[in-house]
Motif scaffolding. Structure first.
Motif, short mmCIF file in Angstrom:
data_model
loop_
_atom_site.label_atom_id
_atom_site.label_comp_id
_atom_site.label_asym_id
_atom_site.label_seq_id
_atom_site.Cartn_x
_atom_site.Cartn_y
_atom_site.Cartn_z
N ALA A 173 0.83 -1.21 0.00
CA ALA A 173 0.00 0.00 0.00
C ALA A 173 0.86 1.26 0.00
N THR A 174 1.96 1.23 0.74
CA THR A 174 2.88 2.37 0.76
C THR A 174 3.40 2.67 -0.63
N GLY A 175 3.77 1.62 -1.36
CA GLY A 175 4.24 1.81 -2.73
C GLY A 175 3.17 2.38 -3.65
N ALA A 207 -4.31 -0.72 4.99
CA ALA A 207 -3.47 -1.09 3.85
C ALA A 207 -4.19 -2.09 2.95
N ARG A 208 -4.89 -3.02 3.56
CA ARG A 208 -5.62 -4.03 2.77
C ARG A 208 -6.68 -3.38 1.90
N ASP A 209 -7.37 -2.36 2.43
CA ASP A 209 -8.38 -1.65 1.65
C ASP A 209 -7.76 -0.87 0.50
N ILE A 210 -6.58 -0.31 0.72
CA ILE A 210 -5.90 0.43 -0.34
C ILE A 210 -5.45 -0.51 -1.44
N VAL A 211 -4.87 -1.64 -1.06
CA VAL A 211 -4.41 -2.61 -2.05
C VAL A 211 -5.58 -3.13 -2.87
N ALA A 212 -6.75 -3.32 -2.23
CA ALA A 212 -7.94 -3.81 -2.92
C ALA A 212 -8.71 -2.69 -3.62
N ARG A 213 -8.17 -1.46 -3.52
CA ARG A 213 -8.77 -0.27 -4.14
C ARG A 213 -10.18 0.04 -3.61
N ARG A 214 -10.39 -0.29 -2.35
CA ARG A 214 -11.61 0.13 -1.68
C ARG A 214 -11.42 1.48 -0.99
N LEU A 215 -10.17 1.92 -0.92
CA LEU A 215 -9.84 3.15 -0.22
C LEU A 215 -8.76 3.89 -0.99
N ARG A 216 -8.91 5.21 -1.12
CA ARG A 216 -7.88 6.04 -1.74
C ARG A 216 -7.69 7.28 -0.89
N PRO A 218 -6.75 11.07 -0.03
CA PRO A 218 -6.78 12.31 -0.82
C PRO A 218 -5.39 12.85 -1.06
N ALA A 219 -5.20 13.46 -2.21
CA ALA A 219 -3.88 13.94 -2.61
C ALA A 219 -3.37 15.05 -1.70
N ASP A 220 -4.28 15.88 -1.15
CA ASP A 220 -3.83 17.01 -0.34
C ASP A 220 -3.76 16.68 1.14
N GLY A 221 -4.06 15.41 1.48
CA GLY A 221 -3.95 15.01 2.87
C GLY A 221 -5.14 15.39 3.73
N VAL A 222 -6.15 16.04 3.17
CA VAL A 222 -7.32 16.47 3.92
C VAL A 222 -8.44 15.48 3.69
N GLU A 223 -8.91 14.83 4.75
CA GLU A 223 -9.97 13.85 4.62
C GLU A 223 -11.32 14.55 4.45
N ARG A 224 -12.09 14.13 3.45
CA ARG A 224 -13.41 14.70 3.21
C ARG A 224 -14.40 13.55 2.99
N ASP A 225 -15.65 13.82 3.21
CA ASP A 225 -16.67 12.81 2.95
C ASP A 225 -16.62 12.41 1.49
N GLY A 226 -16.54 11.11 1.24
CA GLY A 226 -16.55 10.61 -0.13
C GLY A 226 -15.17 10.50 -0.74
N ASP A 227 -14.13 11.00 -0.03
CA ASP A 227 -12.79 10.94 -0.59
C ASP A 227 -12.24 9.53 -0.65
N PRO A 231 -16.32 3.33 -5.85
CA PRO A 231 -15.62 2.60 -6.89
C PRO A 231 -14.41 3.36 -7.39
N ARG A 232 -13.38 2.63 -7.73
CA ARG A 232 -12.14 3.22 -8.26
C ARG A 232 -11.83 2.60 -9.61
N ASN A 233 -11.02 3.29 -10.37
CA ASN A 233 -10.54 2.76 -11.62
C ASN A 233 -9.68 1.53 -11.33
N PRO A 234 -10.06 0.37 -11.80
CA PRO A 234 -9.30 -0.83 -11.45
C PRO A 234 -7.88 -0.79 -11.99
N ASP A 235 -7.61 0.09 -12.98
CA ASP A 235 -6.27 0.17 -13.55
C ASP A 235 -5.46 1.30 -12.90
N GLY A 236 -6.09 2.03 -11.96
CA GLY A 236 -5.42 3.18 -11.38
C GLY A 236 -4.60 2.79 -10.18
N GLY A 237 -4.02 3.82 -9.53
CA GLY A 237 -3.18 3.60 -8.36
C GLY A 237 -4.01 3.51 -7.12
#
Length: 238
Positions: A173-175, A207-216, A218-227, A231-237
């Motif tokens: 997940a860190t990677g 970490a398990r949720d990030i690897v499974a793409r259930r969790l992403r 936010p880029a700016d580090g600020v947690e928001r509802d829905g962030d 669903p995520r792009n299965p080909d994305g990071g």
């Protein structure tokens, strides 16, 4: 303890299971214990725990980067806190705030090392305050020395491979976070730890949720509802 050490010498790391850990904890007069291998972050991989609470204690220290085990790993010193309620809040602000949720009142951490060679940490816990008596402290020091020699032995490589599975998803997940956000792995791990602490979840579960793409995150580090759900792009990071 002598009988347990004889068994450890015969079985080596094959004997390091939860049952053996519980027997060691009983002899030491503690409610549970865990062994952590040293890593790039000083406090590295959980390899052996007597019970789920001891494993959670290990994950809490890994998530926060602070606590008795972290200090023992960083400084190579004994950390014996017989009553966490008497420890100044400034010493481990995050750890002390969360320790109560695990029912922790006393924690004893023993570095596993020979000279400058740092192998890991043995962490023992109690749900009631109280010092280790002279016999318990001596037994814990002897067990720490025996574990150090065992982990440095010719079977240590196989044991480390087995142990690394506990936080394999954290590293993955860190990677993923580092690649998606364009940051260093060290910064990505800080972000992962911060989210786990803020949401009061084990870092392995996050970490398990990030690897499974259930969790992403936010880029700016600020947690928001829905962030972080949906669903995520299965080909994305991550």
């Amino acid at each position: 303890m002598a009988a347990l050490l004889d068994e450890l010498a015969l079985r080596r790391t094959d004997g390091l299971d939860a049952s053996f850990a519980r027997r060691c904890a009983d002899v030491l007069g503690v409610d549970g214990l865990a062994v952590t291998l040293s890593g790039d972050d000083s406090f590295g991989e959980l390899v052996w725990a007597s019970d789920p609470v001891s494993a959670r204690l290990d994950d809490l220290q890994f998530t926060l980067g602070e606590g008795p085990g972290v200090d023992a790993a960083d400084g190579g010193v004994l950390v014996l806190d017989a009553d966490l309620h008497l420890v100044p809040r400034s010493r481990w602000p995050g750890f002390l705030s969360a320790a109560g949720t695990l029912g922790l009142r006393a924690v004893f951490a023993f570095p596993l090392q020979i000279g400058a060679i740092q192998v890991g940490v043995l962490t023992c816990r109690r749900s009631t305050p109280g010092r280790l008596d002279a016999t318990e402290l001596t037994d814990a020091l002897v067990l720490a020395d025996a574990l150090t020699l065992t982990l440095l032995g010719d079977v240590a490589h196989g044991f480390a491979e087995h142990a690394s599975l506990h936080r394999a998803e954290v590293h993955q997940a860190t990677g993923m976070i580092a690649a998606r956000l364009g940051v260093t792995p060290a910064v990505a791990l800080v972000r992962l730890r911060a989210h786990a602490y803020a949401t009061e979840r084990p870092i392995v579960d996050v970490a398990r949720d990030i690897v499974a793409r259930r969790l992403r995150l936010p880029a700016d580090g600020v947690e928001r509802d829905g962030d972080d759900t949906g669903p995520r792009n299965p080909d994305g990071g991550g």
